[in-house]
Scaffold this motif. Structure first.
Motif, short mmCIF file in Angstrom:
data_model
loop_
_atom_site.label_atom_id
_atom_site.label_comp_id
_atom_site.label_asym_id
_atom_site.label_seq_id
_atom_site.Cartn_x
_atom_site.Cartn_y
_atom_site.Cartn_z
N GLU A 75 1.98 -1.45 10.50
CA GLU A 75 2.07 -1.50 9.28
C GLU A 75 2.01 -2.84 8.68
N ALA A 76 2.16 -3.94 9.00
CA ALA A 76 1.58 -5.50 8.82
C ALA A 76 0.21 -5.42 8.02
N LYS A 77 -0.39 -4.48 8.19
CA LYS A 77 -1.49 -4.00 8.17
C LYS A 77 -2.03 -3.39 6.80
N ILE A 111 -7.05 2.27 2.82
CA ILE A 111 -5.71 1.46 3.30
C ILE A 111 -5.29 2.45 4.31
N PRO A 112 -4.90 0.87 5.46
CA PRO A 112 -4.85 1.78 7.01
C PRO A 112 -3.09 2.65 6.67
N LYS A 113 -3.49 4.58 7.34
CA LYS A 113 -2.83 5.26 6.80
C LYS A 113 -1.22 4.87 7.42
N PRO A 114 -0.45 5.34 7.03
CA PRO A 114 0.97 5.04 7.88
C PRO A 114 0.97 5.31 8.99
N GLU A 141 -1.14 -5.25 -0.85
CA GLU A 141 -0.77 -6.56 -1.80
C GLU A 141 -2.02 -6.74 -2.91
N VAL A 142 -2.96 -6.00 -1.86
CA VAL A 142 -4.58 -6.65 -2.28
C VAL A 142 -4.89 -5.95 -3.43
N VAL A 143 -4.46 -4.41 -2.94
CA VAL A 143 -4.34 -3.53 -4.08
C VAL A 143 -3.94 -3.58 -4.90
N ALA A 144 -2.76 -3.84 -5.03
CA ALA A 144 -0.96 -4.18 -6.33
C ALA A 144 -2.08 -5.52 -7.12
N ALA A 145 -2.88 -6.07 -6.47
CA ALA A 145 -3.02 -7.42 -6.83
C ALA A 145 -4.69 -7.44 -8.22
N LEU A 185 3.76 -0.01 -4.61
CA LEU A 185 2.65 0.14 -3.88
C LEU A 185 2.55 0.45 -2.22
N ALA A 186 3.14 0.18 -1.65
CA ALA A 186 3.50 -0.04 0.11
C ALA A 186 4.52 1.20 0.16
N THR A 187 5.63 1.15 -0.38
CA THR A 187 6.40 2.07 -0.08
C THR A 187 6.05 3.93 -0.61
#
Length: 182
Positions: A9-11, A52-55, A17-21, A108-110
Motif C-alpha cells: 500500500e505504501a508503494k 503501479i503495484p496492484k492494490p 504520487e509520482v505518476v500524478a506529478a 490517483l491512489a483512490t
C-alpha cells in the motif's frame, strides 16, 4: 493489514504520487498537443499506470465463463491460464487522468484502488477479443466492452477460485450453471 500489505500500500501511494506529478507536469503539453502527440502522452501515462503495484484487492471477484470452461477437467487444456484483464484500459484511464483538473497523488491512489487498478479474470483469447472495444474513442464502459466482445462475467468467491484453479469439477460445473444468455 499484514506488514506485506502495508508495504504494498505504501508503494502504491508513493507511485501514485509520482505518476500524478508527472501527469500534472504533462498537462500543459497535452492541452496544446495534436492528436498523435496526445496519443503518445496517453501511452506514456498508461505505461506509468501499468507499473503501479496492484492494490491488495485488485481482483473484482468476477471471472469469465470462458475461463471456467478451460479449467474444467474435460476441457482438453493441459495447463489453463487466467489473464488478469484491467477493467479500465490503461490508455482510457490515462486520457481521463490527463483531463482531470482535480488530480492529486491521493486522488490517483483512490482511483487506482477503486477503478483503474481493478482486474477481472478471463482467458487470453477473451483478452484479445475485448481489446477492440477498449480503445480510446470506442470505449464507453467496461460492461459494454465485455458485452460487445461476447465475454460473460460471473461473480465467484476467493475460495471457489482456489478450487477452480485446482480444476475441481463440482465447483466449476456449479458456476457454469450460472451462465445466462446474453
Amino acid at each position: 493489514m499484514t506488514e506485506r500489505h502495508q508495504k504494498r500500500e505504501a508503494k502504491l501511494v508513493e507511485q501514485c504520487e509520482v505518476v500524478a506529478a508527472l501527469i500534472l507536469a504533462m498537462r500543459p503539453i497535452y492541452v496544446h498537443a495534436n492528436d498523435g502527440q496526445r496519443a503518445l502522452l496517453e501511452t506514456i501515462v498508461g505505461a506509468g499506470i501499468w507499473y503501479i503495484p496492484k492494490p491488495t484487492h485488485a481482483w473484482t471477484g468476477k471471472i469469465s465463463i470462458g475461463a471456467l470452461r478451460i479449467f474444467h477437467p474435460d476441457s482438453g487444456v493441459d495447463r489453463p491460464r487466467l489473464s488478469e484483464e484491467h477493467v479500465y484500459p490503461r490508455k482510457v484511464a490515462a486520457r481521463r487522468l490527463l483531463e482531470d483538473d482535480s488530480l492529486s497523488g491521493e486522488s490517483l491512489a483512490t482511483l487506482f484502488r477503486e477503478k483503474y487498478g481493478r482486474v477481472h479474470l478471463i482467458t487470453s483469447e477473451e483478452n484479445k477479443a475485448v481489446q477492440p472495444f477498449q480503445r480510446v474513442g470506442v470505449f464507453t464502459s467496461p460492461d459494454e466492452a465485455y458485452r460487445s466482445a461476447g465475454v460473460l462475467l460471473i461473480d465467484i468467491s476467493n475460495e471457489a477460485l482456489r478450487l477452480v484453479k485446482r480444476r475441481d469439477r463440482q465447483t466449476i460445473e456449479t458456476h457454469l450453471a450460472q451462465e445466462q444468455p446474453a
